[in-house]
Design a protein around this motif. Structure first.
Motif, PDB file in Angstrom:
ATOM      1  N   LEU A 198      48.813  70.649  72.077  1.00  0.00           N
ATOM      2  CA  LEU A 198      48.634  70.773  70.633  1.00  0.00           C
ATOM      3  C   LEU A 198      48.337  72.209  70.228  1.00  0.00           C
ATOM      4  N   LEU A 199      47.591  72.941  71.046  1.00  0.00           N
ATOM      5  CA  LEU A 199      47.328  74.354  70.747  1.00  0.00           C
ATOM      6  C   LEU A 199      48.624  75.162  70.732  1.00  0.00           C
ATOM      7  N   ALA A 200      49.561  74.822  71.624  1.00  0.00           N
ATOM      8  CA  ALA A 200      50.866  75.487  71.621  1.00  0.00           C
ATOM      9  C   ALA A 200      51.657  75.127  70.369  1.00  0.00           C
ATOM     10  N   VAL A 201      51.574  73.874  69.948  1.00  0.00           N
ATOM     11  CA  VAL A 201      52.244  73.444  68.715  1.00  0.00           C
ATOM     12  C   VAL A 201      51.672  74.192  67.515  1.00  0.00           C
ATOM     13  N   ALA A 218      52.546  63.021  68.362  1.00  0.00           N
ATOM     14  CA  ALA A 218      52.818  61.875  69.233  1.00  0.00           C
ATOM     15  C   ALA A 218      53.360  62.332  70.585  1.00  0.00           C
ATOM     16  N   GLY A 219      54.232  63.344  70.570  1.00  0.00           N
ATOM     17  CA  GLY A 219      54.764  63.870  71.827  1.00  0.00           C
ATOM     18  C   GLY A 219      53.677  64.464  72.705  1.00  0.00           C
ATOM     19  N   SER A 220      52.707  65.154  72.083  1.00  0.00           N
ATOM     20  CA  SER A 220      51.589  65.710  72.844  1.00  0.00           C
ATOM     21  C   SER A 220      50.776  64.605  73.493  1.00  0.00           C
ATOM     22  N   CYS A 221      50.534  63.519  72.750  1.00  0.00           N
ATOM     23  CA  CYS A 221      49.770  62.386  73.292  1.00  0.00           C
ATOM     24  C   CYS A 221      50.509  61.698  74.425  1.00  0.00           C
ATOM     25  N   ILE A 222      51.827  61.548  74.280  1.00  0.00           N
ATOM     26  CA  ILE A 222      52.624  60.907  75.335  1.00  0.00           C
ATOM     27  C   ILE A 222      52.602  61.752  76.602  1.00  0.00           C
TER      28      ILE A 222
END
Length: 307
Positions: free
Chosen positions: A111-114, A143-147
């Protein structure tokens, strides 16, 4: 007992802090309460202020949400261990604690990269920003980060279940983390060690590279800005994110990319305290103190509350 995914150890003893446990209990309790209040306050502020309903603050509210669960996966057990004579956790409870900690940690790293990419789009591609970073795309990125975090945690948790733990069962750490757990296994842990270094190294390297490229483009854009005020505003927007990245990635790299044979218990515990307990408390203050929009939203909220 059969080899494989079974273990003779039914519980672990987490190493407690023996020096001034009462004082440490008060300190860690204050840190935990501050973490909850700060991050929950950030979430409420972002969700209730209409001027903060932009992609950056949507991602920031999710970061605060992760920090709450990140700290909650470790700190309550740490606090109870300071009050108990023996800080005991069951085998399944230990693996579960590691699993949720790994899910949230990996998700936050991505998420930090996002968020770095969001800064790049806002500053370098402002005309395409709203179309690229739409609410739907932000939800998909989250959602992609969580997956990705869930898959990474499942891999490490699955390999842990394949190990045998025959004793001793004293974890030289204040929570269940993979490096001290591997040191207790009576199985061959070389695959686990290589997998840990490879996966954490890949996540940190790719995320840091994405952030580096984003900020290289941002610096070039700021350099070409014709107004000092515009460059200062753009830089102040990014500096808080860079501080959060440095704190999170720096402590994570020290903790996980350190060879187990050279792993100092005291150094590992200090890095873990900073990584798992202190950093979630600092993030809302870093973003609020360095961000004019958050400070203005906080002033508006205080005015509504008081008047």
């Amino acid at each position: 007992m059969a080899e494989g995914n079974h273990s003779e150890v039914m519980e672990f003893v987490l190493l407690r802090f023996t020096n001034l446990p009462g004082l440490l209990f008060v300190i860690f309790l204050l840190i935990y309460v501050t973490t909850l209040v700060g991050n929950l306050g950030m979430i409420i502020l972002i969700r209730t202020d209409s001027q903060l309903r932009v992609p950056l603050y949507f991602l920031l509210s999710n970061l605060s949400f992760l920090d709450i669960y990140y700290s909650s996966s470790v700190t309550p057990k740490l606090l109870s261990g300071l009050l108990a004579e023996r800080n005991i956790i069951s085998f399944n409870g230990c693996i579960a604690q590691f699993y949720f900690f790994a899910v949230i940690g990996t998700t936050e790293a991505i998420l930090l990269a996002v968020m770095g990419y969001d800064h790049y789009m806002a500053i370098c591609e402002p005309l395409h920003f709203l179309s690229v970073m739409s609410p739907r795309v932000c939800v998909q990125l989250e959602a992609g980060s969580c997956i990705a975090g869930t898959l990474n945690a499942l891999v490490h948790t699955g390999t842990l279940f394949q190990l045998s733990f025959c004793g001793p069962n004293v974890v030289h750490h204040f929570y269940c983390e993979i490096p001290p757990l591997l040191l207790l296994s009576c199985s061959d842990t070389r695959v686990n060690e290589m997998l840990m270094v490879a996966s954490i190294g890949f996540i940190i390297t790719t995320s840091a590279l994405a952030i580096f490229v984003s900020y290289a483009c941002i610096l070039l854009t700021i350099w070409n800005l014709h107004t000092v005020e515009g460059g200062h505003k753009a830089f102040s927007t990014c500096i808080s994110h860079l501080m959060a990245v440095a704190l999170f990635y720096g402590s994570a790299a020290f903790l996980y990319l350190h060879p187990l044979s050279n792993h100092s218990e005291d150094q590992g515990k200090m890095a873990s305290i900073f990584y798992a307990v202190v950093t979630p408390m600092l993030n809302p203050f870093i973003y609020s103190l360095r961000n004019k929009e958050v400070k203005n939203a906080l002033r508006r909220a205080m005015k509504k509350f008081l008047f």
